[in-house]
Design an enzyme around this catalytic site. Structure first.
Site, PDB file in Angstrom:
ATOM      1  N   SER A 154      -6.976   6.152 -32.967  1.00 46.59           N
ATOM      2  CA  SER A 154      -8.259   5.747 -33.886  1.00 46.59           C
ATOM      3  C   SER A 154      -8.239   6.717 -34.963  1.00 46.59           C
ATOM      4  O   SER A 154      -8.228   7.848 -34.632  1.00 46.59           O
ATOM      5  CB  SER A 154      -9.289   5.208 -33.180  1.00 46.59           C
ATOM      6  OG  SER A 154     -10.437   5.247 -33.979  1.00 46.59           O
ATOM      7  N   TYR A 207     -17.167   6.998 -27.869  1.00 52.67           N
ATOM      8  CA  TYR A 207     -15.699   6.452 -28.344  1.00 52.67           C
ATOM      9  C   TYR A 207     -14.848   7.596 -28.891  1.00 52.67           C
ATOM     10  O   TYR A 207     -13.688   7.990 -28.547  1.00 52.67           O
ATOM     11  CB  TYR A 207     -15.927   5.387 -29.194  1.00 52.67           C
ATOM     12  CG  TYR A 207     -14.744   4.741 -29.878  1.00 52.67           C
ATOM     13  CD1 TYR A 207     -14.084   3.951 -28.729  1.00 52.67           C
ATOM     14  CD2 TYR A 207     -14.338   4.426 -31.119  1.00 52.67           C
ATOM     15  CE1 TYR A 207     -12.467   3.342 -29.251  1.00 52.67           C
ATOM     16  CE2 TYR A 207     -13.306   3.948 -31.601  1.00 52.67           C
ATOM     17  CZ  TYR A 207     -12.310   3.256 -30.739  1.00 52.67           C
ATOM     18  OH  TYR A 207     -11.327   2.780 -31.170  1.00 52.67           O
TER      19      TYR A 207
HETATM   20  C1  8X3 Z   1     -11.989   1.868 -34.673  1.00 54.13           C
HETATM   21  C2  8X3 Z   1     -12.578   2.720 -35.925  1.00 54.13           C
HETATM   22  O1  8X3 Z   1     -14.616   3.561 -37.102  1.00 54.13           O
HETATM   23  O2  8X3 Z   1     -14.828   1.894 -35.169  1.00 54.13           O
HETATM   24  O3  8X3 Z   1     -11.065   2.520 -33.863  1.00 54.13           O
HETATM   25  O4  8X3 Z   1     -14.405   4.219 -34.638  1.00 54.13           O
HETATM   26  S1  8X3 Z   1     -14.212   2.941 -35.716  1.00 54.13           S
END
Ligand code: 8X3
Length: 263
Positions: free
Chosen positions: A148, A161
């Protein structure tokens, strides 16, 4: 002396197998469709058996080759058992994963952090370790890791994340160093804002209002098909061409936190 990358594939192009994790929806399902259309035999994996079976049936009815295998990538024994069912494997797309929570470090739920690490990082590790011998044995293997843009820079509320996606980036970079000379490419695809049915809703634990705000006023977020297109492009380059890292964002997004919104 013959260089390892010149070793002919053990299976002819007509019988190349691609395993896609998280193939029940979003980028995984779109990638399965596009890879099947290139002629690869796709093996769809995800926890939701009904969905992958329906997609496999749809692809088969369309004249493609597809099978489904219910799999939780966090379960190492199940991943090993899955790997043992494959005669051979030429392509692995590590797509399973996702975000949980968007809280500041001060108040983030450690359980969300743990689950994100398990699905995104350990899930990718499990499947890659289990299939790497087959990918090497194929004589022409490809591992794709869906990280990502969160794997390359942080943003407020994103730390859990972002940490998991940074770990996937490191996994891709390190694996590429470690297996150089063997006939396997390691490709990282790092998407930015992608509007799918489930990503934001899952992140906000089912809160559709919060999920809708992520894309509010953004003219054209990427679609799952846009990302599947980049994955398919990278995989279908000639075997000696390794797309190390492909960062893809919508035009309206200049960075993780700089997004043009019309409202
Ligand atoms: C998704 C991109 O900006 O939501 O992988 O982290 S974000």
């Amino acid at each position: 002396m013959t260089a390892p990358q010149d070793v002919p594939a053990a299976h002819p192009a007509a019988d190349r197998v691609a395993v896609i994790t998280g193939a029940s929806s979003g980028i995984g399902a779109a990638t399965a469709r596009q890879l099947a259309a290139t002629g690869l035999r796709v093996v769809l994996t995800a926890r939701r058996k009904d969905r992958i079976e329906a997609l496999a049936a749809e692809l088969t009815a369309a004249g493609h080759r597809a099978t489904a295998y219910a799999l939780d990538v966090t379960d190492r024994a199940a991943v090993n058992a899955f790997a043992a069912t494959l005669d051979h494997c030429e392509v692995l797309v590590n797509n399973a994963g996702g975000a949980l929570g968007a809280d500041p470090v001060a108040t983030g739920d450690p359980e969300d952090w743990r689950r994100m690490y398990e699905t995104n990082v350990l899930g990718t590790l499990h499947v890659t370790q289990a299939l790497l011998p087959a990918l090497v044995a194929s004589g022409d293997g490809t591992v794709v890791i869906l990280s990502s843009t969160a794997g390359h820079a942080t943003y407020e509320g994103g730390a859990g994340y972002v940490a998991a996606k940074h770990a996937e980036h490191v996994l891709a970079e390190t694996l590429r160093l470690e297996i150089v000379g063997q006939p396997v490419r390691v490709i990282e695809v790092a998407p930015g804002m992608v509007k799918t049915d489930e990503f934001a809703t899952t992140r906000f634990h089912g809160d559709a209002e919060k999920a809708a705000k992520v894309y509010q006023g953004v003219a054209e977020p990427l679609t799952a098909d846009d990302v599947a297109d980049t994955i398919t492009w990278a995989i279908t380059r000639p075997s000696h061409v390794n797309i190390d890292l492909l960062v893809v964002r919508p035009r309206a997004q200049a960075s993780n936190s700089k997004v043009h919104r019309t409202q």
